[in-house]
Motif scaffolding. Structure first.
Motif, PDB file in Angstrom:
ATOM      1  N   UNK A 128      34.112  36.992  37.148  1.00 58.89           N
ATOM      2  CA  UNK A 128      34.282  38.429  36.971  1.00 58.89           C
ATOM      3  C   UNK A 128      34.647  39.105  38.281  1.00 58.89           C
ATOM      4  N   UNK A 129      34.045  38.670  39.375  1.00 56.89           N
ATOM      5  CA  UNK A 129      34.377  39.240  40.680  1.00 56.89           C
ATOM      6  C   UNK A 129      35.836  38.950  41.025  1.00 56.89           C
ATOM      7  N   UNK A 130      36.314  37.747  40.712  1.00 53.96           N
ATOM      8  CA  UNK A 130      37.713  37.405  40.964  1.00 53.96           C
ATOM      9  C   UNK A 130      38.638  38.254  40.106  1.00 53.96           C
ATOM     10  N   UNK A 131      38.273  38.444  38.837  1.00 51.41           N
ATOM     11  CA  UNK A 131      39.079  39.294  37.949  1.00 51.41           C
ATOM     12  C   UNK A 131      39.121  40.726  38.475  1.00 51.41           C
ATOM     13  N   UNK A 132      37.997  41.212  38.986  1.00 50.77           N
ATOM     14  CA  UNK A 132      37.961  42.565  39.544  1.00 50.77           C
ATOM     15  C   UNK A 132      38.863  42.667  40.767  1.00 50.77           C
ATOM     16  N   UNK A 133      38.806  41.662  41.658  1.00 51.40           N
ATOM     17  CA  UNK A 133      39.688  41.675  42.833  1.00 51.40           C
ATOM     18  C   UNK A 133      41.154  41.655  42.413  1.00 51.40           C
ATOM     19  N   UNK A 134      41.487  40.833  41.406  1.00 51.98           N
ATOM     20  CA  UNK A 134      42.869  40.772  40.915  1.00 51.98           C
ATOM     21  C   UNK A 134      43.300  42.111  40.328  1.00 51.98           C
ATOM     22  N   UNK A 135      42.426  42.740  39.556  1.00 54.56           N
ATOM     23  CA  UNK A 135      42.748  44.035  38.946  1.00 54.56           C
ATOM     24  C   UNK A 135      42.929  45.107  40.016  1.00 54.56           C
ATOM     25  N   UNK A 136      42.091  45.093  41.046  1.00 50.31           N
ATOM     26  CA  UNK A 136      42.231  46.079  42.123  1.00 50.31           C
ATOM     27  C   UNK A 136      43.531  45.876  42.882  1.00 50.31           C
ATOM     28  N   UNK A 137      43.894  44.622  43.133  1.00 50.05           N
ATOM     29  CA  UNK A 137      45.160  44.345  43.815  1.00 50.05           C
ATOM     30  C   UNK A 137      46.329  44.828  42.956  1.00 50.05           C
TER      31      UNK A 137
END
Length: 166
Positions: A128-137
């Motif tokens: 989920x943290x990786x998905x959040x980082x991807x979404x923010x990018x």
């Protein structure tokens, strides 16, 4: 007339050494009780003290109780490598077929299940943290594109408003 009976004086508190001996006897009689007390003791230890406790326990090879204590301490650290090591120690306890270890099998299965669940939760949290980082990018990229489009719009000459015909 009946004689009055004086109330019995409370028994004096046992000295600390006797209390410690009683605790050892209780732990020897009930290894689960001793392990639960141990788990409660290490639950609030800060990381440096927990690391010292893990070092003190060594490899835990001398008894099933010691293996369980080491597994509990390793699991408490919440370090992925330590969780894997704790799982292996719990499997060793489950593989032992001596009376002491058989009494610990239910607790070992419980702890093993909890460690596995904690590992799954940690992996899910990381995904989920990786998905959040991807979404923010992605949001930053889209904002940059939107700003570029707005800059292009601002650089275009303005169109005259259409005139109304009678």
């Amino acid at each position: 007339m009946p004689a009055s009976v004086a109330p019995a004086a409370p028994a004096p508190a046992p000295p600390p050494a006797a209390e410690a001996d009683a605790n050892r006897v209780q732990q020897a009689a009930h290894p689960l009780a001793g392990l639960l007390a141990y788990a409660d003791r290490i639950r609030g230890l800060p990381a440096p003290e927990l690391a010292q406790e893990i070092g003190r326990l060594g490899d835990g090879a001398d008894s099933a109780v010691r293996l369980m204590q080491l597994a509990m301490a390793l699991g408490q650290s919440r370090v992925p490598a330590n969780s894997v090591r704790a799982q292996a120690l719990l499997q060793r306890v489950l593989g032992l077929n001596v009376e002491e270890a058989r009494a610990l099998h239910p607790l070992a299965r419980l702890l093993s299940g909890q460690l596995a669940e904690a590992r799954r939760a940690d992996e899910q949290l990381e995904r989920q943290a990786q998905q959040l980082r991807d979404a923010q990018r992605r949001i930053e990229q889209l904002n940059d594109r939107l700003e570029a489009v707005r800059a292009i719009e601002r650089s275009l000459p303005s169109r005259p408003a259409p005139t109304a015909r009678p």
